[in-house]
Design a protein around this motif. Sequence first.
Motif, PDB file in Angstrom:
ATOM      1  N   PRO A  52       0.805  -1.237   0.000  1.00 30.51           N
ATOM      2  CA  PRO A  52       0.000   0.000   0.000  1.00 30.51           C
ATOM      3  C   PRO A  52       0.833   1.280   0.000  1.00 30.51           C
ATOM      4  CG  PRO A  52      -0.868  -1.579   1.580  1.00 30.51           C
ATOM      5  CD  PRO A  52       0.433  -2.137   1.098  1.00 30.51           C
ATOM      6  N   MET A  53       2.085   1.194   0.469  1.00 28.05           N
ATOM      7  CA  MET A  53       2.947   2.376   0.517  1.00 28.05           C
ATOM      8  C   MET A  53       3.823   2.512  -0.727  1.00 28.05           C
ATOM      9  SD  MET A  53       2.270   4.245   3.059  1.00 28.05           S
ATOM     10  CE  MET A  53       3.633   5.347   2.776  1.00 28.05           C
ATOM     11  N   ALA A  54       3.665   1.613  -1.711  1.00 23.32           N
ATOM     12  CA  ALA A  54       4.474   1.685  -2.941  1.00 23.32           C
ATOM     13  C   ALA A  54       3.839   2.680  -3.907  1.00 23.32           C
ATOM     14  CB  ALA A  54       4.577   0.308  -3.580  1.00 23.32           C
ATOM     15  N   PHE A  55       4.555   3.755  -4.207  1.00 20.95           N
ATOM     16  CA  PHE A  55       4.011   4.828  -5.042  1.00 20.95           C
ATOM     17  C   PHE A  55       4.711   4.951  -6.397  1.00 20.95           C
ATOM     18  CE2 PHE A  55       3.188   7.093  -0.769  1.00 20.95           C
ATOM     19  CZ  PHE A  55       2.072   6.309  -0.546  1.00 20.95           C
ATOM     20  N   VAL A  56       6.016   4.704  -6.431  1.00 14.36           N
ATOM     21  CA  VAL A  56       6.810   4.875  -7.656  1.00 14.36           C
ATOM     22  C   VAL A  56       7.773   3.706  -7.789  1.00 14.36           C
ATOM     23  CG1 VAL A  56       8.498   6.316  -8.871  1.00 14.36           C
ATOM     24  CG2 VAL A  56       6.668   7.402  -7.550  1.00 14.36           C
ATOM     25  N   LYS A  57       7.825   3.133  -8.969  1.00 14.02           N
ATOM     26  CA  LYS A  57       8.794   2.070  -9.258  1.00 14.02           C
ATOM     27  C   LYS A  57       9.928   2.656 -10.075  1.00 14.02           C
ATOM     28  CE  LYS A  57       9.413  -2.087 -12.081  1.00 14.02           C
ATOM     29  NZ  LYS A  57       8.784  -2.973 -13.090  1.00 14.02           N
ATOM     30  N   HIS A  58      11.156   2.390  -9.633  1.00 12.01           N
ATOM     31  CA  HIS A  58      12.334   2.894 -10.332  1.00 12.01           C
ATOM     32  C   HIS A  58      13.080   1.714 -10.947  1.00 12.01           C
ATOM     33  CE1 HIS A  58      16.338   5.360 -10.200  1.00 12.01           C
ATOM     34  NE2 HIS A  58      15.733   5.453 -11.359  1.00 12.01           N
ATOM     35  N   ASP A  59      13.308   1.776 -12.244  1.00 15.15           N
ATOM     36  CA  ASP A  59      13.993   0.671 -12.926  1.00 15.15           C
ATOM     37  C   ASP A  59      15.503   0.702 -12.758  1.00 15.15           C
ATOM     38  OD1 ASP A  59      11.905  -0.807 -13.776  1.00 15.15           O
ATOM     39  OD2 ASP A  59      11.938  -0.118 -15.859  1.00 15.15           O
ATOM     40  N   PHE A  60      16.046   1.785 -12.175  1.00 18.70           N
ATOM     41  CA  PHE A  60      17.484   1.893 -11.924  1.00 18.70           C
ATOM     42  C   PHE A  60      18.300   1.649 -13.182  1.00 18.70           C
ATOM     43  CE2 PHE A  60      15.627   0.750  -7.828  1.00 18.70           C
ATOM     44  CZ  PHE A  60      16.200   1.683  -6.990  1.00 18.70           C
ATOM     45  N   GLU A  61      17.862   2.247 -14.292  1.00 18.56           N
ATOM     46  CA  GLU A  61      18.601   2.084 -15.538  1.00 18.56           C
ATOM     47  C   GLU A  61      19.976   2.740 -15.472  1.00 18.56           C
ATOM     48  OE1 GLU A  61      18.056   0.388 -18.241  1.00 18.56           O
ATOM     49  OE2 GLU A  61      16.138  -0.410 -17.597  1.00 18.56           O
ATOM     50  N   GLY A  62      20.106   3.794 -14.638  1.00 20.70           N
ATOM     51  CA  GLY A  62      21.398   4.476 -14.559  1.00 20.70           C
ATOM     52  C   GLY A  62      21.849   4.934 -15.929  1.00 20.70           C
ATOM     53  N   THR A  63      20.965   5.601 -16.662  1.00 19.93           N
ATOM     54  CA  THR A  63      21.226   5.925 -18.060  1.00 19.93           C
ATOM     55  C   THR A  63      22.437   6.811 -18.268  1.00 19.93           C
ATOM     56  OG1 THR A  63      19.607   7.721 -17.834  1.00 19.93           O
ATOM     57  CG2 THR A  63      18.833   5.654 -18.774  1.00 19.93           C
ATOM     58  N   TRP A  64      22.886   7.477 -17.213  1.00 19.83           N
ATOM     59  CA  TRP A  64      24.063   8.343 -17.347  1.00 19.83           C
ATOM     60  C   TRP A  64      25.366   7.574 -17.139  1.00 19.83           C
ATOM     61  CZ3 TRP A  64      27.215   8.959 -12.995  1.00 19.83           C
ATOM     62  CH2 TRP A  64      26.679   8.524 -11.791  1.00 19.83           C
ATOM     63  N   LYS A  65      25.261   6.311 -16.655  1.00 17.76           N
ATOM     64  CA  LYS A  65      26.465   5.540 -16.349  1.00 17.76           C
ATOM     65  C   LYS A  65      26.857   4.618 -17.505  1.00 17.76           C
ATOM     66  CE  LYS A  65      25.054   5.099 -11.481  1.00 17.76           C
ATOM     67  NZ  LYS A  65      24.708   4.118 -10.425  1.00 17.76           N
ATOM     68  N   PRO A  66      28.127   4.222 -17.550  1.00 13.60           N
ATOM     69  CA  PRO A  66      28.517   3.157 -18.479  1.00 13.60           C
ATOM     70  C   PRO A  66      27.801   1.855 -18.108  1.00 13.60           C
ATOM     71  CG  PRO A  66      30.448   4.289 -17.589  1.00 13.60           C
ATOM     72  CD  PRO A  66      29.263   4.760 -16.800  1.00 13.60           C
ATOM     73  N   ASP A  67      27.631   0.951 -19.080  1.00 14.10           N
ATOM     74  CA  ASP A  67      26.914  -0.299 -18.823  1.00 14.10           C
ATOM     75  C   ASP A  67      27.496  -1.066 -17.651  1.00 14.10           C
ATOM     76  OD1 ASP A  67      25.172   0.218 -20.860  1.00 14.10           O
ATOM     77  OD2 ASP A  67      26.215  -1.011 -22.343  1.00 14.10           O
TER      78      ASP A  67
END
Length: 379
Positions: free
Chosen positions: A357-372
């Motif tokens: 019930p307290m889950a509001f936003v899911k973050h995929d942690f893509e880290g798009t600014w970082k190298p793979d």
Amino acid sequence: MLTFKRALIAAAFLLTTIYLLSRSHPSDTTATALQDSGPATHPQGKGTATASQPPANGRKTSLPDKVPIVPSRQGPAGQALLHDLSRAPLRDKLAYQFPYDIDTKFPAYIWQTWKYTPASGSFAQNFRPAEASWSELHPGFIHEVITDQVAVHLLRHLYASIPEVLEAYHALPLPVLKADFFRYLILLARGGIYSDIDTYAIRSAIEWLPGGVPREAVGLVIGIEADPDRADWAQWYSRRIQFCQWTIQAKAGHPVLREVVANITLQTLEKKKAGQLRSVKDKNVIEFTGPAVWTDTIFDYMNDERYFDMTTGNGNITWRDFTGMTAPKKVGDVVVLPITSFSPGVGQMGAGEYDDPMAFVKHDFEGTWKPDSERHMGQ
């Protein structure tokens, strides 16, 4: 042939034009007097403007910051003429340009940034469901995905009167630094919600605040990113309790946003003058513009005697006040959400799952600014 009637009309037109021009432009005498004007006085006889808040967690808050009233005089037709702020300290400029009014509603804006807009064929397909979730759950909101090019023009418009901020933004050497800086800048100026492009909205922001907390008593909503209760926590995170900045909700002008913008601006210009900006590498991002400086600024605010009565309560607010929390906590005008709210499903640090019930936003942690090779660290 110039008749008497035509001459009378021409004379009336000329006199009217002269009168309007004289009312539209203050005289040189007025302009000179403006430069000599003394300190203005608050209508209630005080030189500072504050808005009181009820005690929170045993601490009385005073919001916004004690911003000096800009000296002024009454010009023609009762118009107030304000001093030139170009020589004022940066924080005073920001406070004057973007005043904080806690009594207002949270602005119905959702801000995201990416290289392309969803209308572009180059917009990544894996981001489309995430981006769409924000519009689907917030049908009455204005949802904007801001590209780098648009960000430049938008900031030029919003911060035209504070050129040092624009200079700092353009001087930042890495795209991720500018992306971090932009989220604080847009929220300071316009308020609303900022969320990274790789986040999904699970619940509407209307449900983020607890039912018993009045909206007019809150100006900033943040979530916990990390609560690593382990001896080696410093190997993985920059702070024992770390507040996330991939999702932030704020009212325009909030003092935390003002302070983080001022800190980044002044530090950037100092490094630029010293020729040290090139030394800011990927590893320094967290401390320079990322969650470390964001977390430090929030804790500084919660322990600032300008906003809180530090003579009450049990001492300074620290990470110990937030570790292990499973429900929201309100400190002054800041609501801190538990780690489940913005980091559900991480499988550690007490975070719940996506159906919590307290889950509001899911973050995929893509880290798009970082190298793979450096993405998904700490998971």
